[in-house]
Motif scaffolding. Structure first.
Motif, PDB file in Angstrom:
ATOM      1  N   ASP A   1       0.879  -1.187  -0.017  1.00  0.00           N
ATOM      2  CA  ASP A   1      -0.015  -0.157  -0.046  1.00  0.00           C
ATOM      3  C   ASP A   1       0.875   1.321   0.003  1.00  0.00           C
ATOM      4  OD1 ASP A   1      -2.233   1.337   2.411  1.00  0.00           O
ATOM      5  OD2 ASP A   1      -1.617   2.004   0.580  1.00  0.00           O
ATOM      6  N   LEU A   2       0.853   2.000  -0.937  1.00  0.00           N
ATOM      7  CA  LEU A   2       1.864   3.249  -1.226  1.00  0.00           C
ATOM      8  C   LEU A   2       1.551   4.352  -0.222  1.00  0.00           C
ATOM      9  CD1 LEU A   2       2.049   3.061  -5.084  1.00  0.00           C
ATOM     10  CD2 LEU A   2       3.731   1.936  -3.540  1.00  0.00           C
ATOM     11  N   ILE A   3       0.240   4.125   0.222  1.00  0.00           N
ATOM     12  CA  ILE A   3       0.010   5.268   1.260  1.00  0.00           C
ATOM     13  C   ILE A   3       0.406   5.074   2.656  1.00  0.00           C
ATOM     14  CG2 ILE A   3      -1.970   6.638   2.324  1.00  0.00           C
ATOM     15  CD1 ILE A   3      -1.444   7.064  -0.905  1.00  0.00           C
ATOM     16  N   LEU A   4       0.307   3.699   2.992  1.00  0.00           N
ATOM     17  CA  LEU A   4       0.753   3.297   4.355  1.00  0.00           C
ATOM     18  C   LEU A   4       2.456   3.174   4.444  1.00  0.00           C
ATOM     19  CD1 LEU A   4      -0.286   2.577   6.955  1.00  0.00           C
ATOM     20  CD2 LEU A   4      -0.493   0.099   6.243  1.00  0.00           C
TER      21      LEU A   4
ATOM     22  N   LEU B   1       7.035   3.899  -2.026  1.00  0.00           N
ATOM     23  CA  LEU B   1       6.701   4.773  -3.305  1.00  0.00           C
ATOM     24  C   LEU B   1       7.814   5.677  -3.889  1.00  0.00           C
ATOM     25  CD1 LEU B   1       4.615   6.280  -5.099  1.00  0.00           C
ATOM     26  CD2 LEU B   1       4.103   7.834  -3.265  1.00  0.00           C
TER      27      LEU B   1
ATOM     28  N   LEU C   1     -12.331  -2.010 -11.604  1.00  0.00           N
ATOM     29  CA  LEU C   1     -11.559  -1.307 -10.617  1.00  0.00           C
ATOM     30  C   LEU C   1     -10.668  -1.983 -10.012  1.00  0.00           C
ATOM     31  CD1 LEU C   1     -14.941   0.186  -8.826  1.00  0.00           C
ATOM     32  CD2 LEU C   1     -13.883   0.756 -10.825  1.00  0.00           C
ATOM     33  N   TYR C   2     -10.513  -3.189  -9.783  1.00  0.00           N
ATOM     34  CA  TYR C   2      -9.478  -3.948  -9.123  1.00  0.00           C
ATOM     35  C   TYR C   2      -8.098  -3.665  -9.910  1.00  0.00           C
ATOM     36  CZ  TYR C   2      -6.135  -7.860  -8.320  1.00  0.00           C
ATOM     37  OH  TYR C   2      -4.999  -8.559  -8.158  1.00  0.00           O
TER      38      TYR C   2
ATOM     39  N   ARG D   1      -7.398  -1.026 -11.878  1.00  0.00           N
ATOM     40  CA  ARG D   1      -7.266   0.329 -11.485  1.00  0.00           C
ATOM     41  C   ARG D   1      -6.463   0.426 -10.082  1.00  0.00           C
ATOM     42  NH1 ARG D   1     -12.760   3.728 -12.753  1.00  0.00           N
ATOM     43  NH2 ARG D   1     -13.532   2.081 -14.414  1.00  0.00           N
ATOM     44  N   ALA D   2      -6.878  -0.208  -9.423  1.00  0.00           N
ATOM     45  CA  ALA D   2      -6.328  -0.208  -8.140  1.00  0.00           C
ATOM     46  C   ALA D   2      -5.017  -1.111  -7.778  1.00  0.00           C
ATOM     47  CB  ALA D   2      -7.094  -0.800  -6.913  1.00  0.00           C
ATOM     48  N   LEU D   3      -4.808  -1.880  -8.659  1.00  0.00           N
ATOM     49  CA  LEU D   3      -3.617  -2.785  -8.682  1.00  0.00           C
ATOM     50  C   LEU D   3      -2.453  -2.211  -9.266  1.00  0.00           C
ATOM     51  CD1 LEU D   3      -2.341  -5.599  -8.169  1.00  0.00           C
ATOM     52  CD2 LEU D   3      -2.900  -6.039 -10.523  1.00  0.00           C
TER      53      LEU D   3
ATOM     54  N   PRO E   1       1.162   4.097  -9.766  1.00  0.00           N
ATOM     55  CA  PRO E   1       0.996   5.616 -10.195  1.00  0.00           C
ATOM     56  C   PRO E   1       1.754   5.579 -11.599  1.00  0.00           C
ATOM     57  CG  PRO E   1       1.777   5.621  -7.950  1.00  0.00           C
ATOM     58  CD  PRO E   1       1.919   4.162  -8.344  1.00  0.00           C
TER      59      PRO E   1
ATOM     60  N   TYR F   1       3.362 -10.178   5.450  1.00  0.00           N
ATOM     61  CA  TYR F   1       2.272  -9.406   4.779  1.00  0.00           C
ATOM     62  C   TYR F   1       2.565  -9.468   3.148  1.00  0.00           C
ATOM     63  CZ  TYR F   1       1.290  -4.326   2.814  1.00  0.00           C
ATOM     64  OH  TYR F   1       0.909  -3.124   2.171  1.00  0.00           O
TER      65      TYR F   1
ATOM     66  N   ARG G   1      -0.509 -10.573   0.553  1.00  0.00           N
ATOM     67  CA  ARG G   1      -0.917  -9.598  -0.488  1.00  0.00           C
ATOM     68  C   ARG G   1      -0.554 -10.056  -1.991  1.00  0.00           C
ATOM     69  NH1 ARG G   1       0.109  -4.690  -2.962  1.00  0.00           N
ATOM     70  NH2 ARG G   1      -1.412  -3.072  -2.814  1.00  0.00           N
TER      71      ARG G   1
ATOM     72  N   ILE H   1      -3.364 -12.632  -2.874  1.00  0.00           N
ATOM     73  CA  ILE H   1      -4.570 -12.066  -3.066  1.00  0.00           C
ATOM     74  C   ILE H   1      -4.401 -11.578  -4.550  1.00  0.00           C
ATOM     75  CG2 ILE H   1      -6.169 -10.184  -2.852  1.00  0.00           C
ATOM     76  CD1 ILE H   1      -5.718 -10.289   0.019  1.00  0.00           C
TER      77      ILE H   1
ATOM     78  N   ASP I   1      -5.976   0.042   2.046  1.00  0.00           N
ATOM     79  CA  ASP I   1      -5.242  -0.659   0.686  1.00  0.00           C
ATOM     80  C   ASP I   1      -6.649  -1.616   0.127  1.00  0.00           C
ATOM     81  OD1 ASP I   1      -2.554  -2.999   0.470  1.00  0.00           O
ATOM     82  OD2 ASP I   1      -3.921  -2.249  -0.966  1.00  0.00           O
TER      83      ASP I   1
ATOM     84  N   ILE J   1      -6.127  -3.624  -2.375  1.00  0.00           N
ATOM     85  CA  ILE J   1      -5.999  -4.945  -2.784  1.00  0.00           C
ATOM     86  C   ILE J   1      -5.924  -5.909  -1.658  1.00  0.00           C
ATOM     87  CG2 ILE J   1      -3.955  -6.264  -3.830  1.00  0.00           C
ATOM     88  CD1 ILE J   1      -5.214  -4.070  -5.696  1.00  0.00           C
ATOM     89  N   LEU J   2      -5.373  -5.399  -0.544  1.00  0.00           N
ATOM     90  CA  LEU J   2      -5.539  -6.272   0.633  1.00  0.00           C
ATOM     91  C   LEU J   2      -6.929  -6.354   1.277  1.00  0.00           C
ATOM     92  CD1 LEU J   2      -3.439  -7.733   2.141  1.00  0.00           C
ATOM     93  CD2 LEU J   2      -2.850  -5.904   3.645  1.00  0.00           C
TER      94      LEU J   2
ATOM     95  N   LEU K   1     -13.114  -2.503  -1.480  1.00  0.00           N
ATOM     96  CA  LEU K   1     -13.415  -2.267  -2.647  1.00  0.00           C
ATOM     97  C   LEU K   1     -14.759  -2.550  -3.189  1.00  0.00           C
ATOM     98  CD1 LEU K   1     -12.275  -1.202  -5.384  1.00  0.00           C
ATOM     99  CD2 LEU K   1     -11.498  -3.621  -5.972  1.00  0.00           C
TER     100      LEU K   1
ATOM    101  N   LEU L   1      -0.902   9.216   8.383  1.00  0.00           N
ATOM    102  CA  LEU L   1       0.131   9.501   7.065  1.00  0.00           C
ATOM    103  C   LEU L   1      -0.488  10.346   6.196  1.00  0.00           C
ATOM    104  CD1 LEU L   1       1.736   6.014   6.932  1.00  0.00           C
ATOM    105  CD2 LEU L   1       3.004   8.105   7.278  1.00  0.00           C
TER     106      LEU L   1
END
Lengths: 322, 316
Positions: free
Chosen positions: A179-182, A187, A217-218, A220-222, A225, A279, A283, A286, B173, B175-176, B181, B280
């Motif tokens: 997760d690029l935000i967490l 990133l 949408l999956y 797009r989310a995968l 950036p 983790y 991931r 999935i 997230d 994906i996780l 979603l 964050l």
């Protein structure tokens, strides 16, 4: 022996898929016989059949062959042979309207002796060819590579989807593992410091190129950036323009990205904590399973009929979840 | 009392921000006196009125912002505390008079699922003539819910072009957490709003120069450039009125009802995850959005003052 496996993300694209009815029992008997002949092909023959990329044009084929050869040459020593059953390495719709070829090479298990090897989980390469009811054809060529949880570097994904002589959808990405935000450091390390976006920007400068928005949408989310997710349209002009764009632009970008991925992502082992590995493993599990479901699971039955689709997908799921 | 605070993502956009030079010390002293004193004498109501004027933007643009902020006030007001930003953070500007801004931040009450709502506008004159106008509204939820945040920005730097950011930004997230979603983005068919706008010939995808922004927005995010070319200016207004407006209002409505106000059962581990991720996000917003653009827009002193106060609120 070659390699490669890919994720067919074309079911998630706006292509009207042909719906073929189930064959009669007499027909399926003769198909089984045909299947027998497939299983009599040696693995070398099957690999050769794969590497022919028989249904795509010069520069498209050249690109795929070049990429797969790079993988073989650079990563081959870290990979096991392809052990898919012959009728999963090559298969088609019983009516003959669609055919496909897959090569899946798992990575070697990590061990003390192999500390410096590439951290590959599996590499999947493929092509799909399908005659459309409208008279045209659909061709998809793909290469994807998944890394092990011993590294957090991105996976590699390439798909070229061509449904008309003048139009091509290109997916080319180093897909994030986190997760690029967490994980803003992820990133920064893989996408900002590397200036990966310059590849995307380069292609977007071409007038024939515009963003492609996946209906899934999956997907797009995968994607990252800096993902290249574009339609290349040459309009009503000659076919050779798609060829030229592949040769002069797509090709270079794809090769550079694969090169970068092999050198900077697949290679170095990262020293990760157990929790981080767990983790990543979850991931990745999935990602691999959802991709099979979203990409192949929805399109394969329509392309190849339910029986063939079930057979192929069952095998792939086993391989993905080893 | 009103409201709102937004994420001013002007720095994340390819807009040439004017570099306003620092004023002379004599000038800055007199400015400080006048802006500081008169600002602190303004009552909260006057401050709110100043925000709600949206003085630098066109009819439909202004009407839309007023309507959205009023909706928030009406629907969520009882879940929000008053805005307690100091007057010179509610309204501020570059000492040279080249840029102004007005913001309102209303924190959520402890019992609500809302962290805070932020709204406002920025106006900045270009040295070459013309101006940059940004209006925004964002809603941050707290860790007692996993529902998406709300984000709206309209960024206009020339009369014939507008950048629109409108999104229900994910808290997890995707994906996780494929259920996240599915629940918030697939089952709700949120993508139909994006598709509706993309059907307009004047609309094209806007690709933010910030990789962080690209990663933060949802798969159904509306991140577009609306260009009417050399035609009349009113065409942008028409598009805001006929298309942007209805979509923004429906999305805000959905967010208020189904995200801000619908209770979710969130376990302890999940709360910790959400709290960390939200922390964050808020830090990044300060750093990326405001931290890089405010000094250029308003000068270092004003920027520092405003950002210090906002950072306190974001970190609460």
């Amino acid at each position: 022996m070659a390699v490669i496996s890919s994720s067919f993300s074309y079911s998630v694209f706006h292509f009207p898929l042909p719906c073929y009815s189930a064959p009669s029992s007499r027909l399926s008997l003769s198909v089984s016989r045909t299947r027998l002949s497939a299983s009599m092909d040696s693995s070398d023959e099957l690999r050769a059949k794969f590497m022919e990329f028989p249904h795509v044009s010069g520069s498209h084929r050249d690109l795929m062959v070049e990429l797969l050869s790079s993988v073989e040459t650079r990563l081959g020593s870290s990979l096991q042979p392809c052990t898919l059953p012959p009728d999963v390495q090559h298969f088609g719709h019983p009516t003959g309207n669609a055919s496909a070829s897959l090569q899946l090479r798992p990575g070697l298990p990590s061990s003390q002796e192999n500390l410096n090897m590439y951290q590959i989980d599996l590499v999947l390469g493929s092509w799909i060819h399908c005659k459309l009811p409208s008279g045209g054809t659909l061709n998809i060529t793909s290469l994807s590579a998944y890394l092990k949880p011993s590294t957090d570097a991105p996976h590699f994904l390439l798909d070229l989807i061509q449904s008309s002589p003048t139009s091509l959808v290109l997916v080319l990405d180093l897909t994030p593992r986190k997760d690029l935000i967490l994980h803003p450091d992820h990133l920064k390390t893989y996408y900002e410091d590397t200036q990966l976006d310059r590849h995307r920007q380069r292609l977007h400068k071409l007038p024939e190129v515009r963003p492609y928005i996946s209906p899934s949408l999956y997907i797009r989310a995968l994607l990252s950036p800096t993902a290249i997710l574009v339609t290349i349209d040459v309009g009503a002009s000659e076919t050779t323009n798609i060829e030229e764009i592949i040769r002069d632009h797509v090709s270079q970008v794809a090769k550079e990205l694969l090169q970068f991925w092999i050198e900077s992502c697949a290679c170095p082992e990262r020293h990760l904590e157990e929790s981080e590995r767990a983790y990543l493993a979850e991931r990745d599990r999935i990602i691999k399973n959802t991709t099979i479901e979203v990409d192949l699971g929805s399109s394969f039955p329509r392309l190849f009929g339910q029986d063939v689709a079930d057979r192929v997908l069952t095998v792939l799921k086993e391989q993905y979840n080893k | 009392m009103a409201i709102i605070s937004g994420g001013f993502s002007c720095s994340a956009f390819r807009l040439a921000l004017p570099s306003c030079s620092a004023p002379s010390s004599r000038l800055s002293v007199s400015r400080t006196r006048s802006s500081g004193l008169s600002a602190s004498m303004n009552s909260g109501d006057e401050q709110r009125a100043r925000l709600m004027e949206f003085p630098y933007v066109s009819g439909p643009h202004r009407d839309l912002m007023v309507e959205l902020l009023s909706s928030v006030e009406t629907r969520l007001g009882s879940s929000l505390r008053p805005c307690n930003l100091p007057p010179d953070v509610r309204h501020f500007g570059h000492p040279a008079g080249t840029a102004y801004a007005s913001i309102q931040l209303r924190p959520g009450r402890p019992s609500s699922q809302i962290d805070f709502i932020l709204g406002g506008w920025i106006h900045c004159k270009f040295p070459s003539g013309g101006a940059l106008n940004i209006t925004s509204l964002s809603g941050y939820l707290n860790s007692s819910t996993d529902a998406p945040n709300f984000r709206l920005e309209l960024i206009q730097s020339i009369p014939t072009s507008l950048v629109l950011v409108l999104d229900l930004t994910p808290r997890k997230d995707l994906i996780l957490h494929p259920d996240h979603l599915k629940t918030y983005y697939e089952d709700t068919q949120l993508d139909r709003y994006r598709q509706r706008l993309h059907a307009l010939p004047e609309v094209s995808p806007y690709i933010s120069p910030s990789l962080y922004v690209r990663a933060a927005v949802s798969p159904t995010a509306i991140l577009v450039s609306i260009d009417v070319g050399a035609g009349e200016t009113t065409a942008i207004e028409e598009i805001i009125q006929d298309h942007v407006g209805p979509v923004a209002k429906e999305l805000l409505q959905f967010w208020m009802e189904s995200c801000a106000c619908t209770e979710r059962c969130v376990g302890k581990a999940e709360r910790a995850y959400l709290a960390e991720r939200d922390r964050l996000i808020k830090n990044k917003t300060i750093e990326l959005d405001l931290g890089s653009s405010f000094p250029r827009l308003f000068g270092q002193d004003v920027a520092d003052r405003v950002l210090t106060v906002l950072t306190e609120h974001y970190k609460k």
